[in-house]
Design a protein around this motif. Structure first.
Motif, PDB file in Angstrom:
ATOM      1  N   UNK A  26     -11.420 -18.134   5.092  1.00 44.58           N
ATOM      2  CA  UNK A  26     -11.014 -17.107   5.590  1.00 44.58           C
ATOM      3  C   UNK A  26     -11.447 -16.153   5.380  1.00 44.58           C
ATOM      4  N   UNK A  30     -14.538 -13.421   7.192  1.00 40.62           N
ATOM      5  CA  UNK A  30     -13.915 -12.024   7.651  1.00 40.62           C
ATOM      6  C   UNK A  30     -14.961 -11.227   7.375  1.00 40.62           C
ATOM      7  N   UNK A  59      -6.646  -0.694   8.762  1.00 45.79           N
ATOM      8  CA  UNK A  59      -7.184  -1.525   8.293  1.00 45.79           C
ATOM      9  C   UNK A  59      -5.771  -1.510   7.413  1.00 45.79           C
ATOM     10  N   UNK A  60      -5.339  -0.714   6.751  1.00 44.87           N
ATOM     11  CA  UNK A  60      -3.762  -0.344   6.003  1.00 44.87           C
ATOM     12  C   UNK A  60      -2.453  -0.202   6.833  1.00 44.87           C
ATOM     13  N   UNK A  62      -2.794  -0.786  10.130  1.00 43.39           N
ATOM     14  CA  UNK A  62      -2.231  -1.992  11.047  1.00 43.39           C
ATOM     15  C   UNK A  62      -1.925  -2.760   9.919  1.00 43.39           C
ATOM     16  N   UNK A  63      -1.992  -3.416   8.683  1.00 40.90           N
ATOM     17  CA  UNK A  63      -1.279  -3.879   7.529  1.00 40.90           C
ATOM     18  C   UNK A  63      -0.028  -3.768   8.163  1.00 40.90           C
TER      19      UNK A  63
ATOM     20  N   UNK B  52      -5.115  -9.436   9.262  1.00 44.73           N
ATOM     21  CA  UNK B  52      -4.697  -8.076   8.879  1.00 44.73           C
ATOM     22  C   UNK B  52      -5.177  -8.312   6.716  1.00 44.73           C
ATOM     23  N   UNK B  53      -4.374  -8.770   6.501  1.00 47.29           N
ATOM     24  CA  UNK B  53      -4.484  -8.491   4.747  1.00 47.29           C
ATOM     25  C   UNK B  53      -6.311  -8.695   4.383  1.00 47.29           C
ATOM     26  N   UNK B  54      -6.911  -9.819   4.829  1.00 50.45           N
ATOM     27  CA  UNK B  54      -8.204  -9.978   4.797  1.00 50.45           C
ATOM     28  C   UNK B  54      -9.130  -8.423   4.870  1.00 50.45           C
ATOM     29  N   UNK B  56      -7.803  -5.463   5.124  1.00 52.63           N
ATOM     30  CA  UNK B  56      -7.541  -4.528   4.260  1.00 52.63           C
ATOM     31  C   UNK B  56      -8.531  -4.730   2.786  1.00 52.63           C
TER      32      UNK B  56
END
Lengths: 73, 73
Positions: A26, A30, A59-60, A62-63, B52-54, B56
């Protein structure tokens, strides 16, 4: 031309969710796709600090949004 | 099919770097493109917390790498 279009390719996972190798896969998949994405943004005329800082913020967010949705369940 | 390809479109900046509206524009443009990017990843079969975590992590690493490159100058 008011935008840049480019194809971003994301490989499908080859390992199931329980498989510990999936995490490595992953991150690799990514990271490559993210690099392509950044190139599209740079090609559109945005500069690198703008792109980096915005994407980190987005991205933060989104988390956090995802965590909120999970907490509501 | 081992990957999902999709076009990600990123609008060009309409305001110069000095213009304060550029920040607003940048966040809007990149947020839309980021959403498209996430959709490609989900379509490829990755699940949402993974993505999401990746992203970020990757985006934070990118900011740090960029800061390092700037500091070396």
């Amino acid at each position: 031309m008011v935008s840049t279009r480019q194809t971003v390719r994301i490989s499908k996972p080859q390992h199931s969710t329980g498989d510990s190798y999936r995490t490595v896969e992953r991150e690799e998949v990514l990271a490559v796709a993210f690099r392509d994405f950044v190139q599209v943004a740079l090609a559109a005329g945005w500069n690198e600090p703008e792109v980096a800082l915005s994407l980190a913020d987005i991205a933060d967010d989104y988390v956090m949004a995802l965590a909120g949705r999970v907490a509501e369940k």
